[in-house]
Design a protein around this motif. Structure first.
Motif, PDB file in Angstrom:
ATOM      1  N   LYS A 118      -0.987   2.891  10.160  1.00 27.31           N
ATOM      2  CA  LYS A 118      -1.960   3.800   9.541  1.00 27.31           C
ATOM      3  C   LYS A 118      -1.355   4.494   8.324  1.00 27.31           C
ATOM      4  O   LYS A 118      -2.009   4.636   7.280  1.00 27.31           O
ATOM      5  N   GLN A 119      -0.116   4.925   8.465  1.00 30.89           N
ATOM      6  CA  GLN A 119       0.543   5.614   7.353  1.00 30.89           C
ATOM      7  C   GLN A 119       0.709   4.682   6.150  1.00 30.89           C
ATOM      8  O   GLN A 119       0.518   5.089   4.995  1.00 30.89           O
ATOM      9  N   LYS A 120       1.019   3.422   6.403  1.00 32.00           N
ATOM     10  CA  LYS A 120       1.154   2.456   5.310  1.00 32.00           C
ATOM     11  C   LYS A 120      -0.179   2.282   4.573  1.00 32.00           C
ATOM     12  O   LYS A 120      -0.219   2.242   3.335  1.00 32.00           O
ATOM     13  N   ILE A 121      -1.261   2.153   5.352  1.00 34.53           N
ATOM     14  CA  ILE A 121      -2.577   1.974   4.739  1.00 34.53           C
ATOM     15  C   ILE A 121      -2.996   3.229   3.988  1.00 34.53           C
ATOM     16  O   ILE A 121      -3.544   3.156   2.878  1.00 34.53           O
ATOM     17  N   ASP A 122      -2.737   4.394   4.583  1.00 29.73           N
ATOM     18  CA  ASP A 122      -3.087   5.657   3.914  1.00 29.73           C
ATOM     19  C   ASP A 122      -2.323   5.803   2.597  1.00 29.73           C
ATOM     20  O   ASP A 122      -2.872   6.292   1.601  1.00 29.73           O
ATOM     21  N   ASN A 123      -1.059   5.382   2.592  1.00 32.97           N
ATOM     22  CA  ASN A 123      -0.277   5.445   1.349  1.00 32.97           C
ATOM     23  C   ASN A 123      -0.870   4.518   0.289  1.00 32.97           C
ATOM     24  O   ASN A 123      -0.918   4.864  -0.899  1.00 32.97           O
ATOM     25  N   TYR A 124      -1.322   3.344   0.724  1.00 31.47           N
ATOM     26  CA  TYR A 124      -1.949   2.408  -0.215  1.00 31.47           C
ATOM     27  C   TYR A 124      -3.246   2.995  -0.765  1.00 31.47           C
ATOM     28  O   TYR A 124      -3.523   2.898  -1.978  1.00 31.47           O
ATOM     29  N   ILE A 125      -4.045   3.603   0.110  1.00 35.73           N
ATOM     30  CA  ILE A 125      -5.299   4.219  -0.332  1.00 35.73           C
ATOM     31  C   ILE A 125      -5.040   5.317  -1.350  1.00 35.73           C
ATOM     32  O   ILE A 125      -5.715   5.411  -2.394  1.00 35.73           O
ATOM     33  N   GLU A 126      -4.039   6.143  -1.067  1.00 36.29           N
ATOM     34  CA  GLU A 126      -3.740   7.259  -1.972  1.00 36.29           C
ATOM     35  C   GLU A 126      -3.204   6.778  -3.310  1.00 36.29           C
ATOM     36  O   GLU A 126      -3.618   7.268  -4.381  1.00 36.29           O
ATOM     37  N   LEU A 134     -12.267   3.810   1.263  1.00 34.34           N
ATOM     38  CA  LEU A 134     -11.584   3.419   2.491  1.00 34.34           C
ATOM     39  C   LEU A 134     -11.164   4.646   3.278  1.00 34.34           C
ATOM     40  O   LEU A 134     -10.846   5.706   2.699  1.00 34.34           O
ATOM     41  N   GLU A 135     -11.141   4.514   4.594  1.00 35.19           N
ATOM     42  CA  GLU A 135     -10.569   5.548   5.449  1.00 35.19           C
ATOM     43  C   GLU A 135     -10.050   4.913   6.729  1.00 35.19           C
ATOM     44  O   GLU A 135     -10.484   3.822   7.116  1.00 35.19           O
ATOM     45  N   THR A 136      -9.100   5.579   7.359  1.00 36.76           N
ATOM     46  CA  THR A 136      -8.520   5.063   8.599  1.00 36.76           C
ATOM     47  C   THR A 136      -8.722   6.085   9.721  1.00 36.76           C
ATOM     48  O   THR A 136      -8.830   7.290   9.480  1.00 36.76           O
ATOM     49  N   LYS A 137      -8.748   5.565  10.945  1.00 37.80           N
ATOM     50  CA  LYS A 137      -8.960   6.430  12.097  1.00 37.80           C
ATOM     51  C   LYS A 137      -8.261   5.812  13.305  1.00 37.80           C
ATOM     52  O   LYS A 137      -8.499   4.648  13.646  1.00 37.80           O
TER      53      LYS A 137
END
Length: 275
Positions: A118-126, A134-137
């Motif tokens: 999740k942190q990897k994807i959130d970093n990519y989104i940011e 995009l959002e993660t949950k």
């Protein structure tokens, strides 16, 4: 009066002498001893077919019963006898608790893995300024990546946009490092009816969109196809109202779900019952 006659009169007046009775207090402890011996022989007879471990447990229990506790409040500890209901219940409770702890360890490991992803994807989104698309949950069941349909497709189309294909490749590269998880790609629409040359219903549109996005994920040779499934839910799982334009926009989406392999275990109480 003669001496002989006087003696007879005196003997008549004298009270009769009763012989002393024998002391019979020894009968009480003797009867108790016989009772204990009888109980011991009954137990030994009943346990004659038990194995040596059960026999040793019985003898320890008897030894504690006869030699333990020196007062009313200091009772000997009863050794559970294998094979009896109380011992079997205790064993089952211990096994259930051990299994529960093992499941908890697996849940903690999976949570750490999914939090890392999740942190990897959130970093990519940011870093790519995609927070509006995009959002993660992370939940107890899965890690979900939600992608707005306008980031992936043109209106009424199931063809993935070229820029969105880069997103799919990035997600696939991340997923290859977590091969133990099953992946579900789900398509959703709003409730506005669609009817064109390619799609007759929102079912068709949502299913085709999910399938096309999954195909791009599977272009990565390092991910296994048997981990994936695509499904279309049409308009029937909305996350917002369909009465507003903004609500309908939120409902049009693709969800990539990384499914947990281990569920949170049921807590076992002291009585052995689930809580």
């Amino acid at each position: 009066m003669s001496i002989t006659r006087r003696r007879k009169i005196v003997n008549k007046k004298r009270k009769p002498h009763h012989e002393d009775h024998m002391d019979e207090t020894w009968l009480i402890p003797y009867a108790d001893l016989l009772t204990l011996l009888l109980a011991l022989f009954i137990i030994l007879f009943a346990s004659s077919e038990m194995d040596s471990k059960k026999y040793d447990s019985i003898m320890r229990s008897l030894n504690n019963a006869f030699t333990g506790g020196v007062s009313f409040f200091e009772q000997p500890q009863v050794v559970p006898v294998p094979g009896d209901p109380a011992s079997d219940l205790h064993k089952k409770n211990e096994e259930a608790k051990a299994k529960q702890e093992e499941q908890l360890d697996q849940v903690r490991k999976e949570t750490a893995d999914l939090q890392e992803l999740k942190q990897k994807i959130d970093n990519y989104i940011e870093s790519n300024q995609l927070s509006t698309q995009l959002e993660t949950k992370l939940t107890q069941d899965l890690l979900m990546i939600t992608i707005r349909d306008n980031a992936l497709y043109s209106s009424g189309s199931a063809t993935v946009k070229p820029d969105a294909q880069k997103l799919a490749v990035t997600i696939s590269d991340m997923l290859q490092n977590y091969p133990q998880y099953q992946i579900e790609v789900a398509g959703h629409t709003d409730n506005v009816p669609i009817r064109n040359a390619e799609f007759e219903t929102n079912w068709d549109l949502s299913t085709k969109r999910a399938l096309n996005f999954m195909k791009i994920l599977l272009e990565n040779p390092n991910v296994s196809a048997n981990r994936f499934r695509a499904i279309g839910y049409g308009e029937y799982r909305p996350i917002d109202t369909n009465n507003t334009a903004d609500g309908r926009a939120k409902n049009r989406r693709v969800e990539v779900s990384i499914l947990r392999t281990v569920k949170e275990p049921t807590v076992i109480g002291a009585s052995g019952e689930p809580q």
